[in-house]
Design an enzyme around this catalytic site. Structure first.
Site, PDB file in Angstrom:
ATOM      1  N   LYS A 190      84.441  58.288  37.546  1.00 27.42           N
ATOM      2  CA  LYS A 190      83.623  59.423  37.107  1.00 27.42           C
ATOM      3  C   LYS A 190      84.440  60.654  36.712  1.00 27.42           C
ATOM      4  O   LYS A 190      83.918  61.559  36.053  1.00 27.42           O
ATOM      5  CB  LYS A 190      82.658  59.843  38.240  1.00 27.42           C
ATOM      6  CG  LYS A 190      81.488  58.915  38.443  1.00 27.42           C
ATOM      7  CD  LYS A 190      80.447  59.103  37.361  1.00 27.42           C
ATOM      8  CE  LYS A 190      79.880  57.792  36.931  1.00 27.42           C
ATOM      9  NZ  LYS A 190      79.960  57.391  35.601  1.00 27.42           N
ATOM     10  N   HIS A 241      82.846  47.715  27.084  1.00 27.33           N
ATOM     11  CA  HIS A 241      82.607  46.825  28.230  1.00 27.33           C
ATOM     12  C   HIS A 241      81.127  46.855  28.578  1.00 27.33           C
ATOM     13  O   HIS A 241      80.564  47.913  28.831  1.00 27.33           O
ATOM     14  CB  HIS A 241      83.431  47.271  29.443  1.00 27.33           C
ATOM     15  CG  HIS A 241      84.873  46.847  29.370  1.00 27.33           C
ATOM     16  ND1 HIS A 241      85.563  46.355  30.437  1.00 27.33           N
ATOM     17  CD2 HIS A 241      85.732  46.816  28.330  1.00 27.33           C
ATOM     18  CE1 HIS A 241      86.794  46.043  30.069  1.00 27.33           C
ATOM     19  NE2 HIS A 241      86.924  46.329  28.788  1.00 27.33           N
ATOM     20  N   TYR A 294      77.117  54.203  36.801  1.00 31.29           N
ATOM     21  CA  TYR A 294      78.418  53.845  36.239  1.00 31.29           C
ATOM     22  C   TYR A 294      78.485  54.185  34.753  1.00 31.29           C
ATOM     23  O   TYR A 294      79.484  54.701  34.258  1.00 31.29           O
ATOM     24  CB  TYR A 294      78.685  52.353  36.466  1.00 31.29           C
ATOM     25  CG  TYR A 294      80.137  51.956  36.298  1.00 31.29           C
ATOM     26  CD1 TYR A 294      80.998  51.880  37.390  1.00 31.29           C
ATOM     27  CD2 TYR A 294      80.662  51.656  35.027  1.00 31.29           C
ATOM     28  CE1 TYR A 294      82.325  51.518  37.233  1.00 31.29           C
ATOM     29  CE2 TYR A 294      81.989  51.305  34.861  1.00 31.29           C
ATOM     30  CZ  TYR A 294      82.822  51.236  35.972  1.00 31.29           C
ATOM     31  OH  TYR A 294      84.139  50.889  35.806  1.00 31.29           O
ATOM     32  N   TYR A 323      85.837  44.773  40.617  1.00 30.29           N
ATOM     33  CA  TYR A 323      85.917  45.609  41.825  1.00 30.29           C
ATOM     34  C   TYR A 323      85.719  44.659  42.993  1.00 30.29           C
ATOM     35  O   TYR A 323      84.645  44.084  43.139  1.00 30.29           O
ATOM     36  CB  TYR A 323      84.812  46.664  41.830  1.00 30.29           C
ATOM     37  CG  TYR A 323      84.990  47.791  40.820  1.00 30.29           C
ATOM     38  CD1 TYR A 323      84.645  47.638  39.479  1.00 30.29           C
ATOM     39  CD2 TYR A 323      85.480  49.026  41.231  1.00 30.29           C
ATOM     40  CE1 TYR A 323      84.794  48.679  38.573  1.00 30.29           C
ATOM     41  CE2 TYR A 323      85.631  50.078  40.327  1.00 30.29           C
ATOM     42  CZ  TYR A 323      85.293  49.897  39.008  1.00 30.29           C
ATOM     43  OH  TYR A 323      85.439  50.934  38.108  1.00 30.29           O
ATOM     44  N   PRO A 364      88.521  57.651  42.724  1.00 32.96           N
ATOM     45  CA  PRO A 364      88.492  56.992  41.418  1.00 32.96           C
ATOM     46  C   PRO A 364      87.581  55.763  41.328  1.00 32.96           C
ATOM     47  O   PRO A 364      87.418  55.205  40.246  1.00 32.96           O
ATOM     48  CB  PRO A 364      89.952  56.583  41.206  1.00 32.96           C
ATOM     49  CG  PRO A 364      90.508  56.438  42.586  1.00 32.96           C
ATOM     50  CD  PRO A 364      89.787  57.428  43.442  1.00 32.96           C
TER      51      PRO A 364
HETATM   52  C1  PHB Z   1      91.642  52.346  35.426  1.00 34.07           C
HETATM   53  O1  PHB Z   1      91.634  51.492  34.533  1.00 34.07           O
HETATM   54  O2  PHB Z   1      92.642  53.027  35.662  1.00 34.07           O
HETATM   55  C2  PHB Z   1      90.423  52.556  36.254  1.00 34.07           C
HETATM   56  C3  PHB Z   1      89.243  51.905  35.909  1.00 34.07           C
HETATM   57  C4  PHB Z   1      88.122  52.064  36.694  1.00 34.07           C
HETATM   58  C5  PHB Z   1      88.163  52.859  37.817  1.00 34.07           C
HETATM   59  C6  PHB Z   1      89.331  53.528  38.165  1.00 34.07           C
HETATM   60  C7  PHB Z   1      90.471  53.365  37.380  1.00 34.07           C
HETATM   61  O3  PHB Z   1      87.061  52.971  38.602  1.00 34.07           O
END
Ligand code: PHB
Length: 392
Positions: A297, A75, A385, A204, A293
């Site tokens: 990280k 990604h 990130y 997000y 989450p």
């Molecule tokens: C997920 O795909 O479970 C996931 C991806 C990014 C995050 C948290 C969880 O920041």
């Protein structure tokens, strides 16, 4: 009672414990890894899915997950969505790095496979009760096997890689809770759905109704979350109520709906143990720190701990050189607190606190705009990130 003897006793067959044992073996240092769960439980528990490029490099380069690049999805960015509009953060142009979508349980399957093929001592269904003798040269793990039999593992070094409810932690900090922490007044309602992806990259999203994250797993299964009350009951909502909640939180994007095959409520907090090491016992991964989450990280931080710790254990156990293990906690904590800050920042910037005032809401939009409209802002987010380089 059975007694076993090894150089490094590792509690926890999660990413940290398994990777450490793999790297130690390559250096000629034997270890025993124990976990209270079964192999199947470990391999099927759903966790997050974003790996930093540095994490992928270590997993691939060490042979822990040799074909990870071919299997993972690269990604090159994420979308921050607010006020009904998406803003892409392009990682390669800002940092020269990318991230990889590869679910944590797939990493675990790879690591377990490689450990078992190497004939490594990896024992499931063994519950650690406590760690004794941290200040001695012979620390011990006191454990019980699935049949209730007592097992004692005597080692040169004990590593607590046993997650946020670590039983090794009291041997290091003096208590099971001892640490710096922060709670959040919200949690994530997570689903797995059988549907094609709704977006190519992760979204997000901040909305007046709260946060949502649109993530993926495969061409046919997707992972999505929306902000909920920490006490929410995952079974209280119908599928259509879940889709309504998700859709309301990503205005401007149309989600592709499908059957919901799994649902869960993830409570989270920020935590860093007061101490990471005492004598010959050390904590790594979630046993040492947990992050919310939102910045993905958690596992990446565990891998960074392990890289530092493996170097330190090699110096100590092969060359009797204590300098790296003495420096371990301070070094690891520099990255840990940067990641703590980033995870807290992403969480606070994107979620809506239950008691948020109009001022708070409008300030939050100002903060999001100041990130996406500034190259410096986007670069900070992209650097964090995709993961800072590991300082050895
Ligand atoms: C997920 O795909 O479970 C996931 C991806 C990014 C995050 C948290 C969880 O920041």
């Amino acid at each position: 009672m059975t007694t076993a003897r090894t150089r490094v006793a590792i509690i926890g067959a999660g990413p940290a414990g398994l990777l450490l044992s793999h790297l130690l073996e390559k250096a000629g240092i034997d270890s025993i890894v124990i976990d209270s769960r079964t192999r199947e439980e470990i391999e099927t528990t759903i966790r997050a899915g974003i790996l930093e490029q540095g994490t992928v490099d270590v997993l691939e380069g060490s042979g822990a997950s040799p074909s990870i690049r071919a299997k993972a999805n690269k990604h090159d960015g994420i979308e921050l969505r607010f006020a009904g509009q998406g803003h892409r953060i392009d990682f390669p142009s800002l940092t020269g790095r990318s991230v990889y979508l590869y679910p944590q349980h797939e990493v675990l399957k790879d690591l377990i496979e490689v450990r078992l093929v190497a004939g490594q001592d990896l024992r499931f269904g063994i519950t650690a009760e406590r760690v004794d003798g941290s200040d001695s040269d012979r620390p011990r793990v006191i454990a019980t096997d699935a049949g209730g039999g007592a097992l004692e593992i005597e080692a040169d070094f004990v590593v607590g890689a046993d997650g946020s409810r670590s039983v090794a932690r009291p041997a290091v900090t003096g208590s099971s809770t001892g640490g710096y922490f922060r709670e959040y007044p919200f949690a994530w309602f997570g689903i797995l759905t059988e549907a094609p992806p709704s977006a190519e990259e992760l979204i997000y999203s901040n909305s007046p109704d709260g946060f949502a994250l649109i993530s993926q797993r495969s061409p046919t299964v997707q992972r999505m979350y929306f902000q909920c009350d920490p006490d929410a009951d995952p079974d209280a909502l119908s599928e259509s109520e879940i889709w309504e909640a998700l859709q309301a939180r990503v205005p401007g994007t149309t989600l592709v709906e499908g059957p919901i095959i799994k649902r869960d409520v993830l409570r989270f907090r920020s935590f860093v143990a007061h101490e990471l090491r005492r004598g010959r016992v050390v904590l790594v991964g979630d046993a040492a720190h947990t992050v919310p989450p939102t910045g993905a990280k958690g596992m990446n931080l565990a891998v960074a701990d392990v890289i530092l710790l493996e170097l330190a254990l090699r110096a100590l156990l092969l060359h009797n050189d204590e300098s790296a293990i003495d420096a371990y906690a301070d070094k690891a904590l520099r990255r840990i607190w940067k990641a703590q800050h980033f995870s807290w920042w992403m969480t606070s910037m994107l979620h809506v606190a239950p008691n948020a005032s109009d001022f708070d809401r409008l300030r939050q939009l100002g903060e999001l705009r100041s990130v996406v409209e500034s190259e410096a802002g986007r670069t900070y987010l992209a650097e964090a990130y995709t993961g800072w380089p590991i300082e050895l």
